[in-house]
Design a protein around this motif. Structure first.
Motif: not given
Length: 532
Positions: A162-172, A341-344
């Motif tokens: 999250q500090a690196a800029g990725y949002p928290f997602n409670p339900d992927y 984490g599911f990221l781009k």
């Protein structure tokens, strides 16, 4: 033996098909499984995959051919050989993939497989401890639960991401997959909920369902373009013929299903001729289109204890065991990973193209025990690889394993994605609060420059491993490389379907167990709708 339906393979999809078809007492169903019963107690303890993977009693123990994309390495491909199939020894992670995955399937000519079509099947299968909502079910046979273990190092990873800029997602598995958070797993009260537990156990006493173990099918029998049954050999070497009055459903998985089709004369004519197999249907796509998720596992040494330390001593193991016996919590309830984490990797992609699996321990291999130092693991995989491999026969002998040719990292997009995935992992590790807990970049070490593309790619080629998601080898579709149609019927053969991850035209963006169960639900619906 004779039945209306013969299901080959008691894995994630096969158990579902056998349950749903036999729910009608008028349908006689025989389920054949090459492995044995799921009696090994480690199967039912979530962390037991450390004991079952690479165990030939329950694992086929496949290995790939040496692969140029992995600098000539051959890697292990565990697959379940037991009731429940790979759902009896997988990492229990419940991931459906992205809505766009299924919409893409439908756009490729597979009517009835869009996200709107399959979401009700996911919900019907699921009993989520969070309750029912727009995306989840609460009264299905498959138990889905939250983790019953917490570890500071994985909590720190989520905060650092999250500090690196990725949002928290409670339900992927909800409205959007993107973000970081924590896995749910297929477990109930701290015990694994395999497809056998969820679907076979409730149906065992049905008089119209017969489950036969240690029954490795040698071929399907064909007469005038119609599948009439199968032949299998038991442990004593006796050959049995099982007649199917209506249909045979192959649910052997992405390796066994195409192998069985080819052994039966259904496949690429030239390849069948190499082994002296008479061609019953020239389907060049059988065994082709194979895709898998390749993971890069980064290991960081820590300046505080991790699960590695807890399992290193007999006293630590005893405490873990006592906690599990007392209240079904703690490390023995752990799935393959805690955080995800599911990221781009770049802004030009519409949806996440990499997935993280974060573990509060480290090991060279899931079946070989924890490393002898405090550490945690960040595993990152490309969700939608372009590289495609194949399954090829080595022999007409059903007991001979086929050649698994994965063809990893054979396109520039795949290479770019794995390099950027590794770099994103390393950047997350340089954010608090992880920075306070990491003592050393261990694998790869800090000497590997983050801006050196070639060196990072070479490291990946030498250190990546499968995350055990083979798919696509009996592709669903309408083009000349397709093996089954949108109703999962094998092209050119009547009375024969395939229902497992081999039918995926493209791999899903995530773990494959939940989609395999959905495919079983879909297959059963298709069959029952035609009968009725």
């Amino acid at each position: 033996m004779e039945a209306d339906y013969v299901v080959v393979g008691a894995g994630s999809a096969g158990c579902v098909v056998a349950n749903r078809l036999s729910a009608n007492p008028k349908n006689r169903v025989i389920l054949l499984e090459a492995g044995g019963r799921d009696l090994n107690p480690w199967i039912h303890i979530p962390v037991g995959y450390f004991k079952t993977i690479h165990n030939p009693a329950v694992d086929w123990c496949y290995k790939t051919e040496p692969d140029p994309g992995l600098n000539g390495r051959s890697i292990e491909w565990p697959r379940g050989k037991v009731l429940g199939g790979s759902s009896s020894l997988n990492g229990l992670l419940y991931v459906r993939g992205q809505a766009q995955d299924y919409d893409r399937w439908a756009q490729m000519g597979n009517k009835g497989w869009s996200w709107d079509d399959v979401l009700p099947l996911f919900k019907r299968a699921e009993s989520n401890e969070r309750g029912a909502d727009e995306f989840h079910g609460s009264d299905g046979p498959l138990s889905v639960s939250n983790m019953r273990i917490e570890r500071p190092i994985t909590d720190a990873w989520v905060k650092a991401a999250q500090a690196a800029g990725y949002p928290f997602n409670p339900d992927y598995n909800g409205a959007s997959q993107e973000g970081v958070g924590f896995f749910q797993l297929t477990a109930r009260n701290g015990r694994r909920c395999s497809a056998a537990v969820a679907y076979l156990n409730p149906a065992r006493k049905r008089p119209n369902l017969r489950i036969v173990t240690h029954a490795q099918v040698d071929r399907v029998t064909l007469e005038n373009g119609r599948c009439t049954g199968v032949e299998y050999t038991d442990r004593g070497g006796v050959v049995h013929h099982v007649k199917a009055a209506r249909e045979v459903i192959l649910s052997g998985g992405a390796i066994n299903s195409p192998q069985l089709l080819m052994l039966s004369g259904i496949g690429e004519a030239a390849q069948l001729a190499e082994h002296g197999i008479e061609v019953q249907a020239d389907l060049p796509g059988v065994g082709k289109n194979m895709q898998d998720h390749l993971q890069a596992r980064l290991v960081y040494k820590c300046n505080e204890p991790t699960l590695n330390d807890e399992v290193r001593s007999l006293w630590g193991q005893a405490k873990i065991g006592l906690r599990y016996v007392a209240n079904r919590t703690g490390p023995m309830t752990m799935a393959a990973s805690l955080a995800t984490g599911f990221l781009k990797t770049r802004e030009t992609v519409e949806t996440p193209d990499i997935q993280f699996h974060v573990q509060p321990l480290s090991a060279e291999n899931p079946g070989k025990g924890a490393d002898p130092f405090s550490a945690f693991t960040m595993s990152v995989c490309q969700l939608r690889p372009e590289s495609k491999g194949e399954i090829r026969l080595k022999s007409r002998n059903p007991r001979a394993y086929p050649a698994i040719i994965p063809n990893y990292l054979s396109t520039k997009t795949d290479c770019d994605t794995v390099v950027e995935g590794v770099n994103i992992a390393r950047r997350i590790a340089r954010h608090a609060p992880l920075t306070e807990k990491i003592s050393q970049e261990f694998r790869p070490n800090a000497d590997l420059p983050m801006d050196d593309y070639d060196a990072t790619l070479d490291w990946a080629r030498s250190n990546t491993a499968s995350i055990y998601h083979p798919t696509g080898t009996c592709k669903m579709g309408t083009d000349k490389t397709a093996v089954v149609d949108a109703a999962l019927r094998v092209h050119g053969i009547h009375g024969l379907r395939v229902a497992d991850c081999s039918i995926m035209p493209e791999i899903v963006s995530g773990n494959t167990n939940a989609p395999a169960i959905m495919i079983g639900e879909k297959c059963a619906d298709l069959i029952l709708s035609e009968v009725n």
